[in-house]
Design an enzyme around this catalytic site. Structure first.
Site, mmCIF file in Angstrom:
data_model
loop_
_atom_site.group_PDB
_atom_site.id
_atom_site.type_symbol
_atom_site.label_atom_id
_atom_site.label_comp_id
_atom_site.label_asym_id
_atom_site.label_seq_id
_atom_site.Cartn_x
_atom_site.Cartn_y
_atom_site.Cartn_z
ATOM 1 N N GLU A 1 0.836 -1.215 0.000
ATOM 2 C CA GLU A 1 0.000 0.000 0.000
ATOM 3 C C GLU A 1 0.866 1.259 0.000
ATOM 4 O OE1 GLU A 1 -2.808 -0.733 -0.882
ATOM 5 O OE2 GLU A 1 -2.920 -2.809 -0.207
ATOM 6 N N TYR B 1 -1.541 -8.017 -11.038
ATOM 7 C CA TYR B 1 -0.593 -8.009 -9.923
ATOM 8 C C TYR B 1 0.694 -8.764 -10.256
ATOM 9 C CZ TYR B 1 -4.266 -6.239 -6.801
ATOM 10 O OH TYR B 1 -5.220 -5.464 -6.202
ATOM 11 N N LYS C 1 -10.496 -11.898 -0.569
ATOM 12 C CA LYS C 1 -9.577 -12.962 -0.956
ATOM 13 C C LYS C 1 -9.824 -14.257 -0.176
ATOM 14 C CE LYS C 1 -4.723 -13.606 0.127
ATOM 15 N NZ LYS C 1 -3.417 -12.979 0.286
#
Ligand code: BES
Ligand code: ZN
Length: 627
Positions: free
Chosen positions: A320, A405, A581
């Site tokens: 992040e 990703y 997830k």
């Protein structure tokens, strides 16, 4: 932006379909927004909202400062301003002139689109007006999750948080909801006196007796980074520019877990240039937060499921934080270009991890990342496997796979392999500098890459190879293959355990890290003998582990192996936390058998109302659940 070939006379020319929207860059068409950036763009926004916990709505107004578009505008289109909205109650629109007069502006809500919401079309009788929209959110506004006290750590106060990415900002603020437009903002938020409000902006350090807070975000940001949280929140400092916000009971644990924050910021600055956002703080969210983390500028939102107690899951913080460069500073122009945000960020994340925790740790995470990618590639349709996605007509959340990703990160690792680290580092630093506070498409990046990395050395990589990475499915041959000797050892250990050569007691796993456990468990066959499950569990207490990542992988194995003693914990895990997830993979595993599906439906019926919109959307589909 798309390039199409046009025949003109005897030759072919490339015509660029797009328009200039920021200094010299052609603007991409964002098919997830009704906004028309070629006519107007928000450059500054002021929000004035009251948080009503009883009615579960926000009420108030937003005032927009606009600038006119630069090209292809017609006088007619300049007379209307189109904003994105979804499930908002629009009450009144007012135009404010420079000398303080206000004019009521006629407006109309266009037809509803299931994914995009409704365009709010406002008539502008003259140029130069600021536009003020008076509105309220509704109980359907997807960006908002209103939590009852029982759903918080302290169990005493209600909590509200927003999640705007990808296209949900429009469900709490009427605005141009496209990552192609950036604005600065100010906000005034009024709430109960005993609650603290925080935003993706400069933040208060403590509550005040009025429950009124003002915010300012002086750097221009795209709409998906608008964020607000309100609850019983306190602050603890980590370094002079970093700290943690959390409910009081969670604060100390969080500050310990994230004590390396400053080191991480420094590591990233050394590699890619100064941190541009002033402070960097983290807010620990209630357990129902649907993501591991969300890179809201100045204030990353983080799921409490990463507080493992031993810093073993802090790569999420590195991730992040890295978005402060890749994503927040340099932004994907459309959700088709999402890999420009996430692939770069995963690459940066691993570089930060290497700087702060060493090469072996970073390598292990790369190996596990690639393993996940290879597994996902087996089930993903070809159209979903290229870095540049084609999400037109679909929800951007369909793009949330390992492709942007892990394939994205592998592409940068591949480039690193070709030109070497020093060159790639310099290239990335230049990239973040040249495009700072701008948005770009995959094609823009492709051309930047060719101009800057390969112009002086065109033989190093063929254009066709770059295009294969960006636009083709699968993984190109010669894709990097990270290798961690330690993880290879663990796979061998797993084999010996499965064949009965060693017992759980022989594993010497007392000090295993998360990555070691994930590798070991991942290397076991899909279905295990109950006797071995028992041996593992009674020796290492996996069913009771407090590490959410290990627990999730263990529970998947328990479902497949029909290991009953873990089912209580499984139900608790599906109930106590709301990360997409974890929930997605566990529910997907459960529905594969009749009894599993029955168990899943029974649990879901009880827990559904406590999950976030992003979760019910996903799990409803998995279970075929009709609310
Ligand atoms: N920006 C994403 C979360 C996101 C993406 C939310 C798209 C909504 C739409 C965030 O940075 C992220 O990638 N989170 C990951 C963690 C990461 C370490 C892979 C997550 O939440 O799992
Ligand atoms: Zn991310």
């Amino acid at each position: 932006m798309q390039a199409i070939a046009v025949s003109w006379g005897s030759g072919w020319f490339l015509a660029l379909v797009g328009f200039v929207c920021q200094s010299g860059i052609l603007c991409a068409q964002d098919h997830h927004s009704f906004a028309r950036p070629q006519d107007h763009r928000i450059r500054h926004l002021e929000l004035d909202l009251v948080v009503d916990f009883d009615k579960k709505i926000l009420t108030g107004l937003v005032t927009l400062d606009l600038i006119g578009g630069l090209e292809t505008r017609t006088p007619l289109s300049l007379n209307t301003l189109t904003l994105d909205t979804r499930d908002l109650d629009i009450q009144k629109v007012v135009g404010l002139t420079k000398n303080g007069e206000s004019i009521i502006l006629p407006f109309e809500l266009g037809p509803k689109d299931k994914i995009l919401g409704q365009p709010l079309v406002i008539r502008l009788p003259k140029p130069g007006l600021r536009v003020r929209v008076e509105y309220a959110t509704t109980t359907r506004s997807q960006a908002l999750q209103w939590l009852k006290p029982e759903q918080t750590a302290g169990k005493k106060y209600p909590y509200l948080f927003t999640q705007s990415q990808a296209i949900d900002a429009r469900s709490w603020i009427p605005l141009q909801d496209t990552p192609n437009i950036r604005f600065t903002y100010k906000a005034r938020i009024k709430t109960r006196a005993n609650l603290l409000a925080v935003m993706s902006a400069n933040n208060p350090l403590e509550k005040n007796s009025k429950g009124e807070y003002v915010f300012e975000m002086p750097q221009p940001i795209p709409s998906y980074l608008m964020a607000l949280a309100v609850g019983d929140i306190a602050f603890q400092k980590i370094s002079s520019r970093t700290g943690v916000y959390a409910e009081p009971g969670v604060l100390a644990k969080a500050a310990l877990e994230f004590s390396d924050m400053e080191k991480m910021v420094k590591a990233c600055e050394t590699l890619y240039g100064p941190y541009q956002w002033g402070r960097y703080d983290v807010l620990i969210m209630p357990t129902s937060f649907p993501f591991g983390g969300m890179e809201n500028p100045r204030l990353t939102f983080v799921s409490p499921t990463v507080l493992a107690g031993d810093k073993s899951l802090v790569s999420l913080l590195a991730h992040e934080l890295a978005h402060s460069w890749s994503g927040n500073l340099v932004t994907n122009a459309t959700w088709d270009d999402f890999w420009l945000n996430e692939g770069f960020t995963v690459y940066l994340e691993r570089r930060i991890m290497e700087e702060v925790y060493g090469r072996e740790r970073a390598l292990m995470e790369s190996v596990l990342g690639k393993k996940g990618l290879l597994a996902e590639l087996k089930s993903l349709p070809k159209e979903a496997q290229s870095l540049q996605l084609k999400l037109k007509g679909r929800s951007p959340s369909e793009g949330l796979t390992d492709i942007p990703y892990e394939k994205g990160a592998l592409f940068l690792t591949h480039l690193e392999g070709i030109v070497g680290r020093p060159k790639l580092d310099a290239f990335l630093k230049k990239f973040f500098h040249e495009y700072e506070f701008q948005s770009l498409t995959t094609a823009d990046f492709e051309s930047f890459l060719n101009r800057n990395l390969f112009l002086s050395n065109p033989k190093a990589i063929q254009n066709a190879q770059i295009r294969e990475w960006l636009y083709d499915p699968g993984l190109p041959t010669g894709a990097p293959d990270p290798n961690s000797p330690r993880l290879t050892q663990l796979a061998a250990l797993a084999n010996r355990f499965v064949s009965g050569l060693i017992t759980a007691g022989d594993l010497k796993a007392k000090d295993w890290t998360s990555q070691e456990w994930l590798q070991f468990l991942g290397a076991l066959p899909p279905k295990m003998l109950l006797q071995r499950m028992n041996d593992l569990d009674s020796t290492w207490h996996l069913t009771q582990t407090g590490n959410s990542e290990i627990l999730c992988v263990w529970l998947l194995l328990c479902i497949r192996s029909d290991y009953g003693p873990a089912f209580g914990r499984l139900e608790a895990f599906l109930t106590d936390q709301g990360r997409r997830k974890f929930l997605k993979s566990l529910y997907e595993e459960l529905v594969k058998t009749g009894p599993g599906k029955a168990r899943a439906l029974a649990i879901y019926a009880k827990t559904r109302s406590g999950y976030h919109h992003a979760i019910t959307e996903t799990i409803d589909a998995i279970l075929g659940y009709k609310p």
